[in-house]
Design a protein around this motif. Sequence first.
Motif, PDB file in Angstrom:
ATOM      1  N   VAL A 134       0.787  -1.330   0.084  1.00  0.00           N
ATOM      2  CA  VAL A 134       0.063  -0.143   0.093  1.00  0.00           C
ATOM      3  C   VAL A 134       1.181   1.331  -0.331  1.00  0.00           C
ATOM      4  O   VAL A 134       1.211   0.980   0.761  1.00  0.00           O
ATOM      5  CB  VAL A 134      -1.063   0.169   1.697  1.00  0.00           C
ATOM      6  N   GLY A 135       0.833   1.796  -0.913  1.00  0.00           N
ATOM      7  CA  GLY A 135       2.171   3.526  -0.812  1.00  0.00           C
ATOM      8  C   GLY A 135       1.104   4.711  -0.066  1.00  0.00           C
ATOM      9  O   GLY A 135       0.615   4.511   0.166  1.00  0.00           O
ATOM     10  N   CYS A 136       2.529   4.860   0.280  1.00  0.00           N
ATOM     11  CA  CYS A 136       2.790   6.144   1.564  1.00  0.00           C
ATOM     12  C   CYS A 136       2.239   7.356   0.448  1.00  0.00           C
ATOM     13  O   CYS A 136       1.637   6.819  -0.331  1.00  0.00           O
ATOM     14  CB  CYS A 136       4.198   6.060   1.207  1.00  0.00           C
ATOM     15  N   ALA A 137       1.763   9.058   0.938  1.00  0.00           N
ATOM     16  CA  ALA A 137       1.416   9.547   0.996  1.00  0.00           C
ATOM     17  C   ALA A 137       2.267  10.254   0.480  1.00  0.00           C
ATOM     18  O   ALA A 137       3.238  11.070   0.683  1.00  0.00           O
ATOM     19  CB  ALA A 137       1.230  10.481   2.101  1.00  0.00           C
ATOM     20  N   MET A 138       3.368   9.839  -1.220  1.00  0.00           N
ATOM     21  CA  MET A 138       4.117  10.179  -1.797  1.00  0.00           C
ATOM     22  C   MET A 138       3.955  11.445  -1.880  1.00  0.00           C
ATOM     23  O   MET A 138       5.312  12.472  -1.978  1.00  0.00           O
ATOM     24  CB  MET A 138       4.333   9.400  -3.221  1.00  0.00           C
ATOM     25  N   GLU A 139       2.977  12.362  -2.207  1.00  0.00           N
ATOM     26  CA  GLU A 139       2.579  14.046  -2.375  1.00  0.00           C
ATOM     27  C   GLU A 139       3.155  14.137  -2.024  1.00  0.00           C
ATOM     28  O   GLU A 139       4.137  15.453  -2.006  1.00  0.00           O
ATOM     29  CB  GLU A 139       0.854  13.534  -3.187  1.00  0.00           C
ATOM     30  N   ALA A 140       2.284  14.325  -0.164  1.00  0.00           N
ATOM     31  CA  ALA A 140       3.034  15.697   0.718  1.00  0.00           C
ATOM     32  C   ALA A 140       4.665  14.846   0.784  1.00  0.00           C
ATOM     33  O   ALA A 140       5.522  15.386   1.288  1.00  0.00           O
ATOM     34  CB  ALA A 140       1.730  14.738   2.313  1.00  0.00           C
ATOM     35  N   ILE A 141       4.977  13.790   0.861  1.00  0.00           N
ATOM     36  CA  ILE A 141       6.392  13.169   1.320  1.00  0.00           C
ATOM     37  C   ILE A 141       7.217  13.710   0.088  1.00  0.00           C
ATOM     38  O   ILE A 141       8.204  14.528   0.909  1.00  0.00           O
ATOM     39  CB  ILE A 141       6.990  12.048   1.434  1.00  0.00           C
ATOM     40  N   GLY A 142       6.958  14.391  -1.133  1.00  0.00           N
ATOM     41  CA  GLY A 142       7.584  14.491  -2.417  1.00  0.00           C
ATOM     42  C   GLY A 142       7.573  16.061  -2.078  1.00  0.00           C
ATOM     43  O   GLY A 142       9.137  16.880  -2.358  1.00  0.00           O
ATOM     44  N   GLU A 143       6.816  17.007  -1.287  1.00  0.00           N
ATOM     45  CA  GLU A 143       6.850  18.613  -1.255  1.00  0.00           C
ATOM     46  C   GLU A 143       7.963  18.403  -0.725  1.00  0.00           C
ATOM     47  O   GLU A 143       8.533  19.886  -0.477  1.00  0.00           O
ATOM     48  CB  GLU A 143       5.335  18.768  -1.096  1.00  0.00           C
ATOM     49  N   LEU A 144       7.408  17.431   0.711  1.00  0.00           N
ATOM     50  CA  LEU A 144       8.222  18.230   1.958  1.00  0.00           C
ATOM     51  C   LEU A 144       9.831  17.768   1.145  1.00  0.00           C
ATOM     52  O   LEU A 144      10.752  18.682   1.601  1.00  0.00           O
ATOM     53  CB  LEU A 144       8.179  16.738   2.917  1.00  0.00           C
ATOM     54  N   ALA A 145      10.021  17.219   0.647  1.00  0.00           N
ATOM     55  CA  ALA A 145      11.829  16.562  -0.411  1.00  0.00           C
ATOM     56  C   ALA A 145      12.365  17.341  -1.430  1.00  0.00           C
ATOM     57  O   ALA A 145      13.322  18.097  -0.636  1.00  0.00           O
ATOM     58  CB  ALA A 145      11.744  14.980  -0.724  1.00  0.00           C
ATOM     59  N   ARG A 146      10.901  18.221  -1.686  1.00  0.00           N
ATOM     60  CA  ARG A 146      11.297  19.171  -1.976  1.00  0.00           C
ATOM     61  C   ARG A 146      11.649  20.396  -1.295  1.00  0.00           C
ATOM     62  O   ARG A 146      12.623  21.493  -1.650  1.00  0.00           O
ATOM     63  CB  ARG A 146      10.185  19.562  -3.699  1.00  0.00           C
ATOM     64  N   GLU A 147      10.851  20.616  -0.677  1.00  0.00           N
ATOM     65  CA  GLU A 147      11.059  21.683   0.347  1.00  0.00           C
ATOM     66  C   GLU A 147      12.113  22.063   1.052  1.00  0.00           C
ATOM     67  O   GLU A 147      12.851  23.295   0.817  1.00  0.00           O
ATOM     68  CB  GLU A 147      10.079  21.970   1.208  1.00  0.00           C
ATOM     69  N   HIS A 148      13.029  21.085   1.654  1.00  0.00           N
ATOM     70  CA  HIS A 148      14.270  21.320   2.130  1.00  0.00           C
ATOM     71  C   HIS A 148      15.210  20.075   1.289  1.00  0.00           C
ATOM     72  O   HIS A 148      16.369  20.136   1.689  1.00  0.00           O
ATOM     73  CB  HIS A 148      13.834  19.675   3.213  1.00  0.00           C
TER      74      HIS A 148
END
Length: 378
Positions: A134-148
């Motif tokens: 079951v996939g993680c919340a990749m949209e939210a995780i991707g946003e965090l990664a791009r921000e930092h």
Amino acid sequence: MPPRVPFTQTFLSGKELEYVTRVIEQGSLASDGPFSQQSAEWLKQYCGAAGVLMTSSCTAALEMAAMLCELGPGDEVIMPSFTFVSTASAVTRTGAQPVFVDIDRRTLNIDPACIAEQVNSRTRAIIPVHYAGVGCAMEAIGELAREHGLVVIEDAAQGVGAACGGRPLGAHGQLSTFSFHHTKNVACGEGGALCVNDESMLERARILRDKGTNRAAFLSGQVDKYSWVDEGSSYLPSELACAFLLAQLEAVEQINGARKQAYEFYHQQLEQLEEQGHIVRPHVPAECQTNHHLYHLLVADREVRDQLLLALNENGIHAVFHYVPLHLSPMGKRLAPETPTLPVTESSSERILRLPLFAGITTEQQQQVIAAIHDFFT
């Protein structure tokens, strides 16, 4: 005596023996033969990756990913504590520090809000683990990664054939890893793969996998001899393993379809017990398409879990629990002694029970499992 209902069995598509025999007849059992290349190409097309490198295990792929991120002492990598040890050990081998955070109580995947709380100037990467396919919340995780400015390494060990937000698991991070261990949907006994979605990392990934040499460049005619040029290890699988694996990959829709049927049977038959408050069934978010890797229950507490586990096994049903949280393990306490209490992780670990699920499980076997669970609670 073996259990009447085993926890898992490897499904055979019918081509495994043919492909393995072909390798033996060709006389080349080492790595990167035709079947290795075809398996890598299958995964490359599946993920849309820049390149895929077959490995001896998912652990090997995770270790390569950690090296590709150039982690070292003083660096931190955020990951769930509710995962297999390889997720953390790959990081610690570089000298970097795993930072364990809590999970979502419905999916048992890493909670993006908990990630955000732990990001600091030392954070270099995030490793989301797609639990149970079951996939993680990749949209939210991707946003965090791009921000930092962080690298995302997907631990998709359980994820072949699953998707999130319309994209396959393994296609969301700069790097991703798969497992083909005996317990996985698609298996070859022991095996794995590293998907490189960031093309700038691909050349070095080949070097790391091949003992730190530029052998791949030599074989492609780019250099006239190969030598030691970087760190690395022998992370290559045998051609025999990849021949078996290719037959499995070609049958992935059949395998996952059979698992879906078994999963849905459990889900329907256990609905009443959930309504009565005895159990919590698995949750799949609307944006996720699972590969039905496993079926788990959450019960009231550890005492109930252990009693139910005993009752099932006494009835010839091989059910199991899952991870001891890494932050509570002996090694985890040494590496991250200041990890705060992770209430959802700790509660879930004590309450979870996994039921037998594999392509080929019969309705009769599943009915035995259901009957034993109902008997226990009623």
